[in-house]
Design a protein around this motif. Structure first.
Motif, PDB file in Angstrom:
ATOM      1  N   ALA A  15      50.808  36.320  35.284  1.00  0.00           N
ATOM      2  CA  ALA A  15      50.775  36.648  36.747  1.00  0.00           C
ATOM      3  C   ALA A  15      49.943  37.708  37.150  1.00  0.00           C
ATOM      4  O   ALA A  15      49.435  37.602  38.159  1.00  0.00           O
ATOM      5  N   HIS A  16      49.688  38.661  36.384  1.00  0.00           N
ATOM      6  CA  HIS A  16      48.983  40.011  36.805  1.00  0.00           C
ATOM      7  C   HIS A  16      47.987  40.553  36.167  1.00  0.00           C
ATOM      8  O   HIS A  16      48.205  40.942  34.712  1.00  0.00           O
ATOM      9  N   PRO A  17      46.623  39.961  36.409  1.00  0.00           N
ATOM     10  CA  PRO A  17      45.742  40.362  35.333  1.00  0.00           C
ATOM     11  C   PRO A  17      45.664  41.958  35.514  1.00  0.00           C
ATOM     12  O   PRO A  17      46.024  42.669  36.307  1.00  0.00           O
ATOM     13  N   LYS A  18      45.048  42.431  34.147  1.00  0.00           N
ATOM     14  CA  LYS A  18      45.064  43.928  33.974  1.00  0.00           C
ATOM     15  C   LYS A  18      44.204  44.762  35.215  1.00  0.00           C
ATOM     16  O   LYS A  18      43.169  44.068  35.389  1.00  0.00           O
ATOM     17  N   THR A  19      44.774  45.549  35.461  1.00  0.00           N
ATOM     18  CA  THR A  19      43.953  46.362  36.515  1.00  0.00           C
ATOM     19  C   THR A  19      43.513  48.078  35.970  1.00  0.00           C
ATOM     20  O   THR A  19      44.272  48.380  34.851  1.00  0.00           O
ATOM     21  N   VAL A  20      42.692  48.590  36.710  1.00  0.00           N
ATOM     22  CA  VAL A  20      42.610  49.701  36.315  1.00  0.00           C
ATOM     23  C   VAL A  20      42.479  50.551  37.484  1.00  0.00           C
ATOM     24  O   VAL A  20      42.256  50.183  38.717  1.00  0.00           O
ATOM     25  N   THR A  21      42.837  52.101  37.485  1.00  0.00           N
ATOM     26  CA  THR A  21      43.023  52.806  38.596  1.00  0.00           C
ATOM     27  C   THR A  21      41.999  54.082  38.335  1.00  0.00           C
ATOM     28  O   THR A  21      41.826  54.485  37.243  1.00  0.00           O
ATOM     29  N   MET A  22      41.265  54.290  39.320  1.00  0.00           N
ATOM     30  CA  MET A  22      40.398  55.321  39.558  1.00  0.00           C
ATOM     31  C   MET A  22      40.098  56.086  40.951  1.00  0.00           C
ATOM     32  O   MET A  22      40.848  55.499  41.786  1.00  0.00           O
ATOM     33  N   THR A  23      39.192  57.073  40.858  1.00  0.00           N
ATOM     34  CA  THR A  23      39.089  57.683  42.113  1.00  0.00           C
ATOM     35  C   THR A  23      37.428  57.738  42.390  1.00  0.00           C
ATOM     36  O   THR A  23      36.842  57.766  41.519  1.00  0.00           O
ATOM     37  N   ILE A  24      37.066  57.325  43.590  1.00  0.00           N
ATOM     38  CA  ILE A  24      36.124  57.361  44.209  1.00  0.00           C
ATOM     39  C   ILE A  24      35.795  58.479  45.406  1.00  0.00           C
ATOM     40  O   ILE A  24      36.450  57.820  46.412  1.00  0.00           O
ATOM     41  N   ASP A  25      35.122  59.404  45.328  1.00  0.00           N
ATOM     42  CA  ASP A  25      35.034  60.154  46.348  1.00  0.00           C
ATOM     43  C   ASP A  25      36.407  60.701  46.857  1.00  0.00           C
ATOM     44  O   ASP A  25      36.673  60.832  47.962  1.00  0.00           O
ATOM     45  N   GLY A  26      37.387  61.011  45.958  1.00  0.00           N
ATOM     46  CA  GLY A  26      38.680  61.208  46.092  1.00  0.00           C
ATOM     47  C   GLY A  26      39.568  60.336  46.711  1.00  0.00           C
ATOM     48  O   GLY A  26      40.841  60.516  46.695  1.00  0.00           O
ATOM     49  N   LYS A  27      39.261  58.844  46.781  1.00  0.00           N
ATOM     50  CA  LYS A  27      40.008  57.670  47.353  1.00  0.00           C
ATOM     51  C   LYS A  27      40.635  57.235  45.918  1.00  0.00           C
ATOM     52  O   LYS A  27      39.482  56.927  45.208  1.00  0.00           O
ATOM     53  N   ALA A  28      41.773  56.787  45.888  1.00  0.00           N
ATOM     54  CA  ALA A  28      42.346  56.145  44.830  1.00  0.00           C
ATOM     55  C   ALA A  28      42.089  54.675  45.121  1.00  0.00           C
ATOM     56  O   ALA A  28      42.010  54.029  46.046  1.00  0.00           O
ATOM     57  N   VAL A  29      41.506  54.098  43.929  1.00  0.00           N
ATOM     58  CA  VAL A  29      41.305  52.487  43.999  1.00  0.00           C
ATOM     59  C   VAL A  29      41.580  51.792  42.677  1.00  0.00           C
ATOM     60  O   VAL A  29      41.486  52.270  41.788  1.00  0.00           O
ATOM     61  N   ARG A  30      42.246  50.665  43.004  1.00  0.00           N
ATOM     62  CA  ARG A  30      42.740  49.668  41.713  1.00  0.00           C
ATOM     63  C   ARG A  30      41.795  48.548  41.852  1.00  0.00           C
ATOM     64  O   ARG A  30      42.200  47.879  42.813  1.00  0.00           O
ATOM     65  N   VAL A  31      41.210  48.355  40.839  1.00  0.00           N
ATOM     66  CA  VAL A  31      40.560  46.994  40.592  1.00  0.00           C
ATOM     67  C   VAL A  31      40.948  46.316  39.279  1.00  0.00           C
ATOM     68  O   VAL A  31      41.403  46.927  38.354  1.00  0.00           O
ATOM     69  N   SER A  32      40.659  45.110  39.409  1.00  0.00           N
ATOM     70  CA  SER A  32      40.694  44.356  38.183  1.00  0.00           C
ATOM     71  C   SER A  32      39.760  44.829  36.760  1.00  0.00           C
ATOM     72  O   SER A  32      38.696  45.245  37.149  1.00  0.00           O
ATOM     73  N   GLU A  33      40.197  44.653  35.763  1.00  0.00           N
ATOM     74  CA  GLU A  33      39.785  44.994  34.402  1.00  0.00           C
ATOM     75  C   GLU A  33      38.220  44.086  34.588  1.00  0.00           C
ATOM     76  O   GLU A  33      38.459  42.767  34.889  1.00  0.00           O
ATOM     77  N   GLY A  34      37.153  44.871  34.032  1.00  0.00           N
ATOM     78  CA  GLY A  34      35.855  43.946  34.227  1.00  0.00           C
ATOM     79  C   GLY A  34      35.077  44.305  35.503  1.00  0.00           C
ATOM     80  O   GLY A  34      33.950  43.846  35.578  1.00  0.00           O
ATOM     81  N   ALA A  35      35.643  44.933  36.579  1.00  0.00           N
ATOM     82  CA  ALA A  35      35.055  45.182  37.818  1.00  0.00           C
ATOM     83  C   ALA A  35      34.018  46.323  37.614  1.00  0.00           C
ATOM     84  O   ALA A  35      34.210  47.134  36.512  1.00  0.00           O
ATOM     85  N   SER A  36      33.047  46.241  38.099  1.00  0.00           N
ATOM     86  CA  SER A  36      31.977  47.310  37.949  1.00  0.00           C
ATOM     87  C   SER A  36      32.424  48.693  38.989  1.00  0.00           C
ATOM     88  O   SER A  36      33.281  48.543  39.897  1.00  0.00           O
ATOM     89  N   VAL A  37      31.864  49.661  38.732  1.00  0.00           N
ATOM     90  CA  VAL A  37      32.078  51.072  39.516  1.00  0.00           C
ATOM     91  C   VAL A  37      31.624  50.503  40.913  1.00  0.00           C
ATOM     92  O   VAL A  37      32.358  51.019  42.197  1.00  0.00           O
ATOM     93  N   LEU A  38      30.441  49.672  41.091  1.00  0.00           N
ATOM     94  CA  LEU A  38      30.121  49.314  42.541  1.00  0.00           C
ATOM     95  C   LEU A  38      31.096  48.401  43.077  1.00  0.00           C
ATOM     96  O   LEU A  38      31.464  48.605  44.297  1.00  0.00           O
ATOM     97  N   ASP A  39      31.650  47.400  42.458  1.00  0.00           N
ATOM     98  CA  ASP A  39      32.780  46.727  42.930  1.00  0.00           C
ATOM     99  C   ASP A  39      33.885  47.474  43.567  1.00  0.00           C
ATOM    100  O   ASP A  39      34.465  47.376  44.342  1.00  0.00           O
TER     101      ASP A  39
END
Ligand code: SF4
Ligand code: SF4
Ligand code: FES
Length: 275
Positions: A15-39
């Motif tokens: 039900a939940h594909p794996k996600t990764v959490t990171m920060t971009i210019d201080g903003k936290a963002v969660r994206v699916s594994e396999g996404a690029s930094v640009l995505d």
């Protein structure tokens, strides 16, 4: 592990594909594994300029305009300059899109592009936004609008045709068909011209003929609305790939959709009457 835990875990992983959490210019963002930094940046609403990227195509990393700095907690402030359209989003990554090094790198890229394409509005505008009004290199004595982003050749490869490629070197490098002759494989789909960010691939299209790369094509007219919507070569190419007769493509997509909608409506009426 109990059967219940196993079932619950399996359900969770589907039900939940794996996600990764990171920060971009201080903003936290969660994206699916396999996404690029640009995505991830786009998802977070952080603008990163790009020239050779298109969502429909695999990332290529050619223009280098989308560079960003990345670091991690344990790196003691050390940063790595990466190409964001090619770099995978990772858990704990800290992305910085506006450091002095990033700004300087983008300036060099745009300065070089402005030397190659001094009269191209897209490059002039991007360069100006990065504080460059005139190239510091020797301007190309034969200005071109082709920024060598490779989108046209890659989209042509993507549709399975590969009718054009880059030829020559240095400032003479350009996109062209083999031997600069009308490309025998081209199907006249216009995908290359439509994807080109500087609109520098000329073509003509009318109700009877289409011309691109100096190759002329006869158009197929929809038997229902009369619109010339596809070339005969496109119909044959799609038919070959889809395993259907070329005549399947005679009718345009809009008329096919109308036909389908009307068939559904009739079916509903018949089913309603049968109840
Ligand atoms: S028009 Fe020709 S060269 Fe351009 S993408 Fe289509 S097949 Fe390729
Ligand atoms: S012709 Fe257009 S799409 Fe092709 S490389 Fe040049 S700028 Fe890019
Ligand atoms: S957009 Fe990433 S290298 Fe061109």
């Amino acid at each position: 592990m109990s059967t219940r835990q196993l079932t619950a875990n399996s359900r969770q992983s589907t039900a939940h594909p794996k996600t990764v959490t990171m920060t971009i210019d201080g903003k936290a963002v969660r994206v699916s594994e396999g996404a690029s930094v640009l995505d991830a940046a786009r998802q977070a609403g952080v603008h990163i300029p790009t020239l050779c990227h298109h969502e429909a195509l695999e990332a290529w990393g050619g223009c280098r305009l989308c560079v960003v700095d990345v670091t991690r907690q344990g790196w003691d402030g050390w940063c790595k300059l990466v190409v964001s359209c090619m770099y995978a989003a990772e858990d704990g990554l800290i992305v910085l899109t506006d450091t002095d090094r990033v700004k300087l790198t983008r300036k060099v890229v745009l300065d070089l592009l402005l030397a190659r394409c001094p009269e191209t509005p897209l490059i002039q505008e991007l360069a100006s936004r990065h504080g460059i009004d005139r190239t510091s290199y020797q301007a190309n004595p034969e200005p071109t609008d082709c920024i060598l982003c490779g989108l046209c050749t890659r989209v042509c490869d993507h549709i399975g045709v590969s009718a054009i490629s880059t030829v020559d070197r240095g400032i003479g490098k350009q996109v062209a068909p083999p031997f600069h002759q009308a490309p025998p494989d081209c199907i006249g789909c216009l995908a290359c011209a439509e994807i080109c960010p500087t609109s520098c691939i000329p073509y003509e299209t009318s109700d009877t003929r289409r011309v691109i790369w100096e190759k002329s094509f006869e158009m197929v007219r929809c038997p229902q609305c009369g619109r010339a919507h596809i070339t005969q070569e496109q119909a044959r190419h799609y038919a070959g790939r889809g395993g259907v007769p070329a005549s399947y493509f005679d009718t345009c997509d809009a008329c096919k959709r109308r036909q389908l909608a009307s068939t559904f409506t009739k079916l509903q009426v018949v089913q309603g009457g049968a109840r």
